[in-house]
Design an enzyme around this catalytic site. Structure first.
Site, PDB file in Angstrom:
ATOM      1  N   ASN A   1       0.792  -0.676   0.292  1.00 61.72           N
ATOM      2  CA  ASN A   1       0.071   0.041   0.120  1.00 61.72           C
ATOM      3  C   ASN A   1       0.849   1.260  -0.581  1.00 61.72           C
ATOM      4  O   ASN A   1       1.877   1.943   1.269  1.00 61.72           O
ATOM      5  CB  ASN A   1      -0.951  -0.003   1.213  1.00 61.72           C
ATOM      6  CG  ASN A   1      -1.593   1.699   1.311  1.00 61.72           C
ATOM      7  OD1 ASN A   1      -2.130   2.138   0.920  1.00 61.72           O
ATOM      8  ND2 ASN A   1      -2.203   1.141   2.573  1.00 61.72           N
TER       9      ASN A   1
ATOM     10  N   LYS B   1      -0.110   4.242  -0.142  1.00 68.05           N
ATOM     11  CA  LYS B   1      -0.664   5.534  -0.012  1.00 68.05           C
ATOM     12  C   LYS B   1      -0.515   6.481  -0.338  1.00 68.05           C
ATOM     13  O   LYS B   1      -0.445   6.371  -1.747  1.00 68.05           O
ATOM     14  CB  LYS B   1       0.257   5.916   1.498  1.00 68.05           C
ATOM     15  CG  LYS B   1       0.249   4.524   2.518  1.00 68.05           C
ATOM     16  CD  LYS B   1       0.139   4.010   3.815  1.00 68.05           C
ATOM     17  CE  LYS B   1      -0.277   2.953   4.834  1.00 68.05           C
ATOM     18  NZ  LYS B   1       0.051   3.442   5.967  1.00 68.05           N
TER      19      LYS B   1
ATOM     20  N   HIS C   1      -9.410   0.969   5.078  1.00 68.53           N
ATOM     21  CA  HIS C   1      -7.816   1.132   5.291  1.00 68.53           C
ATOM     22  C   HIS C   1      -8.071   2.272   7.147  1.00 68.53           C
ATOM     23  O   HIS C   1      -9.383   3.956   6.937  1.00 68.53           O
ATOM     24  CB  HIS C   1      -6.829   1.617   4.882  1.00 68.53           C
ATOM     25  CG  HIS C   1      -5.559   1.809   5.297  1.00 68.53           C
ATOM     26  ND1 HIS C   1      -5.249   3.357   6.352  1.00 68.53           N
ATOM     27  CD2 HIS C   1      -4.624   0.950   5.274  1.00 68.53           C
ATOM     28  CE1 HIS C   1      -3.973   2.740   6.572  1.00 68.53           C
ATOM     29  NE2 HIS C   1      -3.610   0.832   5.917  1.00 68.53           N
TER      30      HIS C   1
ATOM     31  N   GLU D   1      -6.831   4.893   7.805  1.00 68.38           N
ATOM     32  CA  GLU D   1      -6.000   6.264   7.926  1.00 68.38           C
ATOM     33  C   GLU D   1      -7.584   6.805   6.528  1.00 68.38           C
ATOM     34  O   GLU D   1      -7.517   8.563   6.990  1.00 68.38           O
ATOM     35  CB  GLU D   1      -5.031   6.157   6.877  1.00 68.38           C
ATOM     36  CG  GLU D   1      -4.054   6.099   7.388  1.00 68.38           C
ATOM     37  CD  GLU D   1      -2.794   5.799   7.111  1.00 68.38           C
ATOM     38  OE1 GLU D   1      -2.932   5.286   5.695  1.00 68.38           O
ATOM     39  OE2 GLU D   1      -1.941   5.332   7.590  1.00 68.38           O
TER      40      GLU D   1
ATOM     41  N   GLU E   1      -4.961  -5.208  11.230  1.00 66.85           N
ATOM     42  CA  GLU E   1      -3.901  -3.830  10.815  1.00 66.85           C
ATOM     43  C   GLU E   1      -3.955  -2.990  12.318  1.00 66.85           C
ATOM     44  O   GLU E   1      -5.351  -1.933  12.774  1.00 66.85           O
ATOM     45  CB  GLU E   1      -4.322  -2.850   9.665  1.00 66.85           C
ATOM     46  CG  GLU E   1      -3.334  -3.424   8.505  1.00 66.85           C
ATOM     47  CD  GLU E   1      -3.348  -2.554   8.324  1.00 66.85           C
ATOM     48  OE1 GLU E   1      -2.469  -2.660   7.251  1.00 66.85           O
ATOM     49  OE2 GLU E   1      -3.770  -1.222   7.416  1.00 66.85           O
TER      50      GLU E   1
ATOM     51  N   GLY F   1       2.996   2.325  11.111  1.00 66.83           N
ATOM     52  CA  GLY F   1       3.893   3.764  10.897  1.00 66.83           C
ATOM     53  C   GLY F   1       5.323   3.667  11.720  1.00 66.83           C
ATOM     54  O   GLY F   1       5.384   4.708  11.495  1.00 66.83           O
TER      55      GLY F   1
ATOM     56  N   SER G   1       3.644  -2.180  10.183  1.00 69.26           N
ATOM     57  CA  SER G   1       5.082  -2.324  10.488  1.00 69.26           C
ATOM     58  C   SER G   1       5.892  -3.365  10.358  1.00 69.26           C
ATOM     59  O   SER G   1       7.049  -3.758  10.722  1.00 69.26           O
ATOM     60  CB  SER G   1       5.592  -1.501  11.795  1.00 69.26           C
ATOM     61  OG  SER G   1       5.022  -0.374  12.162  1.00 69.26           O
TER      62      SER G   1
HETATM   63  O1  LIG Z   1      -1.586   0.632   6.745  1.00 69.46           O
HETATM   64  C1  LIG Z   1      -0.032   0.027   6.569  1.00 69.46           C
HETATM   65  C2  LIG Z   1      -0.904  -0.758   5.105  1.00 69.46           C
HETATM   66  O2  LIG Z   1      -1.920  -0.297   5.161  1.00 69.46           O
HETATM   67  C3  LIG Z   1       0.759  -0.774   7.553  1.00 69.46           C
HETATM   68  O3  LIG Z   1       1.973   1.119   6.896  1.00 69.46           O
HETATM   69  P1  LIG Z   1       3.310   0.371   7.491  1.00 69.46           P
HETATM   70  O4  LIG Z   1       4.041  -0.624   7.415  1.00 69.46           O
HETATM   71  O5  LIG Z   1       4.086   1.168   7.258  1.00 69.46           O
HETATM   72  O6  LIG Z   1       2.561   0.330   8.976  1.00 69.46           O
END
Ligand SMILES: O=C(CO)COP(=O)(O)O
Length: 246
Positions: free
Chosen positions: A9, A11, A94, A96, A161, A167, A206
């Site tokens: 992803n 983003k 997601h 976010e 997640e 992150g 992560s």
């Molecule tokens: O949100 C994520 C994937 O959709 C995970 O992000 P990270 O791997 O950067 O922690």
């Protein structure tokens, strides 16, 4: 054993030049045996990458879609527009998007229905906050999210997640993941019966080149949803390698 699936992803990252360089490096470094691989760039890169990835083992995914086929929805993209470009997966719900756009379980469910109807495989994300985990409410939260976000006859992928692991460089521990996978599987079976046994469950938060092998070897983890590390060809290839070996 179920085939592993590694989803990148990206983003809101990547110019055309970055995206092109990244997929070229990925294609050049793929091992002989690969798991299912999906790359989810921003909408603006989909057409370019559809062309680059044609005939390769890397499938294309989007990071969201609308629940309607067309209409007055300024700034939105429909599932049909995605399939038209050669996209086959879509990440939905997601954290976010839930946090920044107020997306609710019900919206996620409607999007999953629309995506499936259009021929996309939805990757529906769920996950608890740090507060919810610390106060022991995480399983309740995940249970409600499964109930609310997954449509009847769900045939997509579920991604767990934990929000506190996204992150932060602080992935959930193997014990936390294993315990949560067991809970999620029980919930899926409770909700969907036999069909709940076949839904693939991914872990995200992560995941990196170092921890991928141990995370992917946890019972019932069918793959990973990777954020930051998917922007680095070397790291993403290591994760793909770990999935091929799992
Ligand atoms: O949100 C994520 C994937 O959709 C995970 O992000 P990270 O791997 O950067 O922690």
């Amino acid at each position: 054993m179920t085939r592993q699936i590694i989803v990148g992803n990206w983003k809101m990252n990547g110019t055309s030049r970055d995206s092109q360089a990244l997929v070229e490096a990925l294609l050049a470094g793929l091992p002989a045996t690969v798991p299912d691989i999906v790359t989810c760039p921003p909408f603006t890169q989909l057409a370019l990458l559809a062309d680059k990835l044609k005939g390769s083992p890397i499938a294309l995914g989007a990071q969201d879609c609308h629940k309607d086929v067309s209409g007055a929805h300024t700034g939105d993209i429909s599932p049909a527009m995605l399939t038209d470009l050669g996209v086959s997966y879509v990440i939905l719900g997601h954290s976010e998007r839930r946090q920044e756009h107020g997306e609710l379980d019900e919206t996620v469910r409607e999007k999953a229905v629309a995506a499936t109807k259009a021929g996309l495989t939805p990757i529906v994300c769920i996950g608890e906050t740090e507060d919810q985990r610390e106060s022991g409410e995480h399983f309740d939260t995940l249970g409600w999210q499964i109930k609310g976000s997954l449509p009847d006859n769900f045939s997509g992928i579920l991604a767990y997640e934990p929000i506190w692991a996204i992150g932060t460089g602080r992935a959930a521990t193997e014990d936390e993941i294993a315990e949560t996978m067991k809970f999620l599987r029980e919930e899926l079976v409770r909700q969907f019966g036999e069909a709940g046994k076949t839904v693939r469950i991914l872990y995200g938060g992560s995941v990196n080149a170092k921890n991928a092998a141990s995370i992917l070897s946890i019972a019932d983890v069918a793959g990973a949803l990777v954020g930051g590390a998917s922007l680095n060809a070397e790291a993403f290839l290591s994760i793909i390698g770990a999935a091929s070996a799992a």
